[in-house]
Motif scaffolding. Structure first.
Motif, PDB file in Angstrom:
ATOM      1  N   TYR A 228       0.858  -1.183   0.000  1.00 41.53           N
ATOM      2  CA  TYR A 228       0.000   0.000   0.000  1.00 41.53           C
ATOM      3  C   TYR A 228       0.899   1.239   0.000  1.00 41.53           C
ATOM      4  CZ  TYR A 228      -2.735  -3.866   1.856  1.00 41.53           C
ATOM      5  OH  TYR A 228      -3.303  -5.110   2.022  1.00 41.53           O
ATOM      6  N   HIS A 229       0.328   2.407  -0.347  1.00 50.98           N
ATOM      7  CA  HIS A 229       0.939   3.719  -0.137  1.00 50.98           C
ATOM      8  C   HIS A 229       2.332   3.873  -0.752  1.00 50.98           C
ATOM      9  CE1 HIS A 229      -2.353   4.898   2.452  1.00 50.98           C
ATOM     10  NE2 HIS A 229      -2.182   3.812   3.181  1.00 50.98           N
ATOM     11  N   TRP A 242      -5.511   3.713  -0.734  1.00 48.72           N
ATOM     12  CA  TRP A 242      -5.954   2.722   0.232  1.00 48.72           C
ATOM     13  C   TRP A 242      -6.446   3.430   1.482  1.00 48.72           C
ATOM     14  CZ3 TRP A 242      -7.253  -2.148   0.995  1.00 48.72           C
ATOM     15  CH2 TRP A 242      -7.207  -2.697   2.281  1.00 48.72           C
ATOM     16  N   HIS A 310       1.382   6.276   7.701  1.00 48.90           N
ATOM     17  CA  HIS A 310       0.087   5.871   7.150  1.00 48.90           C
ATOM     18  C   HIS A 310      -0.698   4.966   8.100  1.00 48.90           C
ATOM     19  CE1 HIS A 310       1.229   7.536   3.289  1.00 48.90           C
ATOM     20  NE2 HIS A 310       2.333   6.809   3.291  1.00 48.90           N
ATOM     21  N   CYS A 314      -4.317   3.333   7.444  1.00 47.19           N
ATOM     22  CA  CYS A 314      -4.087   2.059   6.751  1.00 47.19           C
ATOM     23  C   CYS A 314      -4.474   0.865   7.615  1.00 47.19           C
ATOM     24  CB  CYS A 314      -2.622   1.970   6.343  1.00 47.19           C
ATOM     25  SG  CYS A 314      -2.160   0.448   5.484  1.00 47.19           S
ATOM     26  N   CYS A 335       3.790  -4.677   2.148  1.00 43.68           N
ATOM     27  CA  CYS A 335       3.344  -3.303   1.953  1.00 43.68           C
ATOM     28  C   CYS A 335       4.377  -2.598   1.086  1.00 43.68           C
ATOM     29  CB  CYS A 335       3.212  -2.610   3.313  1.00 43.68           C
ATOM     30  SG  CYS A 335       3.117  -0.822   3.212  1.00 43.68           S
TER      31      CYS A 335
END
Length: 344
Positions: A228-229, A242, A310, A314, A335
């Motif tokens: 993510y991110h 996300w 995050h 998250c 991630c």
């Protein structure tokens, strides 16, 4: 007050399956001893509508193995809900295609496709001829005017198939969802799990596909367990960013014997309730349930996720990935942002 609403709900209508996929998290094959009846599922559909739900996805196992699959699909529409289905393609005959095409409330249908090489797909799915059936299902459903997507579950066994699958699907008016196989099912071995380098390459691959192909040519996205991110890759999922796991907030999972989880992908350790003991309305409105997300506080985060900027939004990404790879709910090594920061 809160704005929790089961917008999208996955319902496993049977654990019966005509394939034996090695990565299957629920180890599907035989039906559960006491699966929900038509009337019990009908009650679930209407309860979800009362709760403000909008869409129900019927899956398995293989949902088309239920003799009442068509009546169940139509009952979803009677409840005022949109319908999604996921199938392995084995039972998608011309009659099935015609029946599905007649359902105005059918939003889309997904077909599992794990390789462009028939031998690789068939080996993963545990049955010779599975690739041919899956491809035939994809194209026949598309040709009937339905929105259809290929769903690829990645492990080390088919990691090298990403490029060939792209070449197969580009320009075919078929969406493509990519997800990662996770530990949990009895047939999955740790040696088959992607390592973090391979996982990051999946993100890089999706990003490159989006740069070189328009969304009309190849609508490709990573699932909820891809991300993510990233500071480098750009968006790789269906949404621009996300916003955390939706289990118990706006998604719900119902197993074929009535047990309820925030998400069907979650490990069975996180069963919350049973629709045979309490109504879905009562279950959803119980403030003590679905605590992983509903009762989340940033101080619950562990490991890298605890210090990540995050983290508060998250919430350590996909709960199933975090739990099955670390044994913890709030520490997720898979991630993109973490991999970029750690340089591994």
């Amino acid at each position: 007050m809160n704005d929790w609403r089961p917008y999208s709900v996955n319902i496993e209508v049977t654990l019966a399956c005509d394939l034996r996929c090695f990565h299957c998290g629920s180890t599907a094959g035989r039906p559960r001893p006491d699966e929900l009846t038509f009337d019990e599922l009908k009650t679930c559909f209407h309860d979800l509508a009362r709760l403000g739900g909008e869409e129900v996805c019927l899956l398995g196992g293989e949902p088309l193995l239920r003799r009442d699959w068509e009546a169940l699909c139509r009952e979803v529409g009677e409840a005022g809900l949109g319908l999604v289905m996921i199938t392995n393609g084995m039972k998608v005959t011309p009659d099935v295609v015609r029946a599905l095409a007649s359902m105005d409330h059918l939003n889309r249908i997904g077909v599992s496709l794990d390789a462009a090489d028939p031998a690789v797909h068939d080996a993963i799915r545990g049955r010779k001829g599975a690739y041919e059936r899956a491809l035939r299902a994809l194209f026949s459903l598309r040709d009937a005017g339905l929105e259809v997507g290929a769903i690829t579950t990645l492990s080390r066994r088919n990691f090298a198939q990403l490029g060939p699958l792209r070449d197969l699907l580009v320009g075919q008016d078929i969406t493509w969802q990519i997800q990662m196989a996770s530990p949990g099912g009895a047939r999955f071995t740790p040696e088959d799990h992607l390592d973090r380098g391979q996982f990051y390459e999946v993100g890089r691959f999706i990003s490159e596909c989006r740069r070189t192909n328009s969304v009309e040519e190849l609508p490709v996205a990573g699932s909820h367990d891809i991300g993510y991110h990233s500071d480098l890759l750009g968006p790789t999922g269906e949404l621009p960013q996300w916003n955390g796991c939706g289990a118990g907030l706006y998604t719900l999972g119902i197993m074929s014997d009535g047990r309820v989880k925030g998400c069907l992908s979650q490990h069975d350790d996180f069963v919350e309730a049973d629709v045979r003991r309490r109504s879905l309305v009562d279950i959803w409105n119980d403030p003590t349930l679905f605590a992983r997300n509903r009762a989340f506080r940033p101080e619950m985060l562990e490991g890298f996720c605890r210090t990540c900027k995050h983290g508060p939004s998250c919430r350590a990404g996909c709960a199933n990935v975090a739990y099955t790879t670390t044994g913890r709910l709030y520490d997720n090594p898979f991630c993109f942002y973490r991999i970029e920061q750690e340089g591994a």
